[in-house]
Design an enzyme around this catalytic site. Structure first.
Site, PDB file in Angstrom:
ATOM      1  N   GLY A  21      19.456  14.576   2.321  1.00  0.00           N
ATOM      2  CA  GLY A  21      18.294  14.086   3.059  1.00  0.00           C
ATOM      3  C   GLY A  21      18.538  12.685   3.599  1.00  0.00           C
ATOM      4  CG  ASP A  38      19.637  18.694  -0.062  1.00  0.00           C
ATOM      5  OD1 ASP A  38      18.953  19.597   0.459  1.00  0.00           O
ATOM      6  OD2 ASP A  38      19.358  17.482   0.045  1.00  0.00           O
ATOM      7  CB  THR A  49      13.078  18.426   4.344  1.00  0.00           C
ATOM      8  OG1 THR A  49      13.438  17.742   3.139  1.00  0.00           O
ATOM      9  CG2 THR A  49      11.813  19.236   4.116  1.00  0.00           C
ATOM     10  CB  SER A 106      10.594  15.615  -3.313  1.00  0.00           C
ATOM     11  OG  SER A 106       9.234  15.786  -2.917  1.00  0.00           O
ATOM     12  CE  LYS A 149      17.186  16.762 -25.090  1.00  0.00           C
ATOM     13  NZ  LYS A 149      17.558  18.182 -25.172  1.00  0.00           N
ATOM     14  CE1 TYR A 154       6.559  13.288  -1.795  1.00  0.00           C
ATOM     15  CE2 TYR A 154       4.938  11.552  -1.487  1.00  0.00           C
ATOM     16  CZ  TYR A 154       6.253  11.951  -1.561  1.00  0.00           C
ATOM     17  OH  TYR A 154       7.269  11.028  -1.412  1.00  0.00           O
TER      18      TYR A 154
HETATM   19  P1  NAD Z   1      14.138  13.979   3.110  1.00  0.00           P
HETATM   20  O1  NAD Z   1      13.219  15.110   3.393  1.00  0.00           O
HETATM   21  O2  NAD Z   1      14.999  13.490   4.201  1.00  0.00           O
HETATM   22  O3  NAD Z   1      15.062  14.310   1.867  1.00  0.00           O
HETATM   23  C1  NAD Z   1      14.680  15.147   0.808  1.00  0.00           C
HETATM   24  C2  NAD Z   1      15.866  16.037   0.451  1.00  0.00           C
HETATM   25  O4  NAD Z   1      15.533  16.841  -0.693  1.00  0.00           O
HETATM   26  C3  NAD Z   1      16.245  17.001   1.581  1.00  0.00           C
HETATM   27  O5  NAD Z   1      17.644  16.941   1.824  1.00  0.00           O
HETATM   28  C4  NAD Z   1      15.823  18.363   1.049  1.00  0.00           C
HETATM   29  O6  NAD Z   1      16.578  19.419   1.577  1.00  0.00           O
HETATM   30  C5  NAD Z   1      16.010  18.155  -0.443  1.00  0.00           C
HETATM   31  N1  NAD Z   1      15.217  19.080  -1.263  1.00  0.00           N
HETATM   32  C6  NAD Z   1      13.885  19.320  -1.184  1.00  0.00           C
HETATM   33  N2  NAD Z   1      13.533  20.241  -2.109  1.00  0.00           N
HETATM   34  C7  NAD Z   1      14.680  20.565  -2.786  1.00  0.00           C
HETATM   35  C8  NAD Z   1      14.959  21.451  -3.858  1.00  0.00           C
HETATM   36  N3  NAD Z   1      14.001  22.193  -4.436  1.00  0.00           N
HETATM   37  N4  NAD Z   1      16.235  21.537  -4.309  1.00  0.00           N
HETATM   38  C9  NAD Z   1      17.213  20.794  -3.749  1.00  0.00           C
HETATM   39  N5  NAD Z   1      17.003  19.933  -2.730  1.00  0.00           N
HETATM   40  C10 NAD Z   1      15.741  19.835  -2.249  1.00  0.00           C
HETATM   41  O7  NAD Z   1      13.213  12.794   2.551  1.00  0.00           O
HETATM   42  P2  NAD Z   1      13.595  11.289   2.132  1.00  0.00           P
HETATM   43  O8  NAD Z   1      12.754  10.378   2.926  1.00  0.00           O
HETATM   44  O9  NAD Z   1      15.063  11.094   2.112  1.00  0.00           O
HETATM   45  O10 NAD Z   1      13.032  11.258   0.645  1.00  0.00           O
HETATM   46  C11 NAD Z   1      13.900  11.349  -0.481  1.00  0.00           C
HETATM   47  C12 NAD Z   1      13.132  11.085  -1.760  1.00  0.00           C
HETATM   48  O11 NAD Z   1      12.547   9.772  -1.723  1.00  0.00           O
HETATM   49  C13 NAD Z   1      11.969  12.054  -1.993  1.00  0.00           C
HETATM   50  O12 NAD Z   1      11.899  12.348  -3.378  1.00  0.00           O
HETATM   51  C14 NAD Z   1      10.753  11.265  -1.571  1.00  0.00           C
HETATM   52  O13 NAD Z   1       9.601  11.683  -2.251  1.00  0.00           O
HETATM   53  C15 NAD Z   1      11.159   9.847  -1.955  1.00  0.00           C
HETATM   54  N6  NAD Z   1      10.434   8.845  -1.141  1.00  0.00           N
HETATM   55  C16 NAD Z   1      10.816   8.586   0.141  1.00  0.00           C
HETATM   56  C17 NAD Z   1      10.096   7.638   0.887  1.00  0.00           C
HETATM   57  C18 NAD Z   1      10.494   7.252   2.293  1.00  0.00           C
HETATM   58  O14 NAD Z   1       9.825   6.397   2.893  1.00  0.00           O
HETATM   59  N7  NAD Z   1      11.552   7.797   2.873  1.00  0.00           N
HETATM   60  C19 NAD Z   1       8.988   6.992   0.315  1.00  0.00           C
HETATM   61  C20 NAD Z   1       8.617   7.327  -0.984  1.00  0.00           C
HETATM   62  C21 NAD Z   1       9.364   8.239  -1.719  1.00  0.00           C
END
Ligand code: NAD
Ligand code: UDP
Length: 318
Positions: free
Chosen positions: A11, A32, A36, A76, A106, A146
């Protein structure tokens, strides 16, 4: 040499973390399911020594052969549009996915870091938000899938720490932007930049008076890395306290692109938080961290990235 498992590694944030871990001399297993994320985000790492890609849904149990020193759980959906379209997957990856990732940590006696979020504060009644604030979340609203998944993930992480003695870190990430966000993931930065670059109307939701505080990805990754290497076991805000209204933000992006896009107002999504600004006193004092990249500089590289992606997409369609 130590080895890090990064869930969600294909991601936006995960791919930058994979790069950082490799640059620090660690081996990386990127797990991954591409829900998304995209393999393009890590295509440049696939041939690197010490990098492995494992396509797997972490909401289902998984194993990683060999030693593991760190588990960074970033899998996520993260954009409101994504998690509204994928409510069950979002709840599953925050609960079952976190449980499975904690189980891996763990079994391997690895340090675990959870990617949590400013959304645990909901529509906050305390401003700016300190880590001690318990939040104001609507559990049954559309964003609850979420917010509550991340709140559960934090509770589960602390339970593994208290009950199993697992070494844990929790980062509460505030709105972060930069290259490798998906053009159409629906979050405000890709939306506004794409609209400004193509001359489409810029869609401001509500009156645009709600606020956010935007952090550039390089600053965020530096903060996460410092947290990972620190002895701080309490949740830690990482974000940029520079707060602005969404309307100001739209105008800033329009000026940075040099665009003539009009601004149009659309309905405010349900439970959209009115304000958001991190209190980063803890990160400053305990990690010696604060953001360094000014908005103008961060937007410059983000706009250049989206310009290149849109040009590629146009070329592919002619
Ligand atoms: P993103 O959507 O680009 O990346 C999320 C990645 O998780 C994707 O590659 C997706 O394919 C993978 N994924 C989702 N469900 C999965 C599953 N069940 N098994 C394996 N892979 C799975 O989003 P991001 O912005 O890079 O966010 C990454 C993390 O950071 C997330 O947990 C998000 O909640 C957290 N976060 C991001 C932000 C931000 O501003 N970007 C803010 C707060 C929290
Ligand atoms: N937003 C907007 N226009 C868009 C996308 C988002 O005005 O095209 C607003 C959204 O309503 C919110 C803010 O921008 O107030 C940030 O939205 P985003 O989806 O990036 O993340 P959030 O902070 O809500 O999780």
């Amino acid at each position: 040499m130590s080895r890090a498992v990064i869930t969600g590694g294909a991601g936006f944030l995960g791919s930058h973390l994979c790069e950082r871990a490799l640059a620090e001399g660690h081996q990386v297993v990127c797990v991954d399911n591409l829900l998304t994320g995209r393999t393009e985000n890590v295509a440049h790492l696939l041939d690197r020594d010490g990098f492995e890609f494992l396509q797997h849904d972490v909401s289902k149990p998984f194993e990683v052969d060999g030693p593991v020193d760190f588990v960074l759980h970033f899998a996520s959906p993260a954009s409101p549009i994504d998690y509204l379209e994928l409510p069950i997957q979002t709840l599953k990856v925050g609960s079952l996915g976190t449980h499975n990732s904690l189980g891996l940590a763990k079994a391997k006696r690895a340090r675990f870091l959870l990617a949590s979020t400013s959304e645990v504060y909901g529509d906050p009644k305390e401003h700016p938000q300190k880590e001690t604030y318990w939040g104001n979340v609507n559990p049954v609203g559309p964003r609850g899938v979420y917010d509550e998944a991340k709140r559960f993930a934090e509770a589960m992480t602390m339970a593994y720490h208290r009950y199993h003695g697992l070494d844990v870190r929790i980062v509460r990430i505030f709105n972060t932007y930069g290259p490798r966000m998906r053009v159409r993931d629906g979050r405000v930065v890709p939306a506004f930049v794409q609209q400004a670059l193509t001359g489409e109307p810029m869609t401001v939701f509500g009156s645009g008076q709600q606020t956010r505080s935007f952090c550039y990805v390089d600053d965020l990754v530096e903060g996460i890395w410092r947290l990972l290497m620190s002895d701080l076991r309490e949740p830690c805000n990482i974000g940029n306290p520079h707060e602005m209204t969404i309307l100001e933000f739209a105008e800033t992006i329009r000026a940075a692109v040099g665009s003539a896009s009009p601004i149009v107002f659309k309905p405010l999504p349900v439970d959209d938080p009115q304000t958001r600004q991190p209190d980063i006193t803890q990160a400053r004092e305990r990690l010696g961290w604060e953001p360094k990249v000014p908005l103008a500089k961060g937007l410059e590289s983000t706009i250049a990235y989206f310009r290149a992606v849109l040009a590629e997409q146009r070329a592919a369609h002619v």
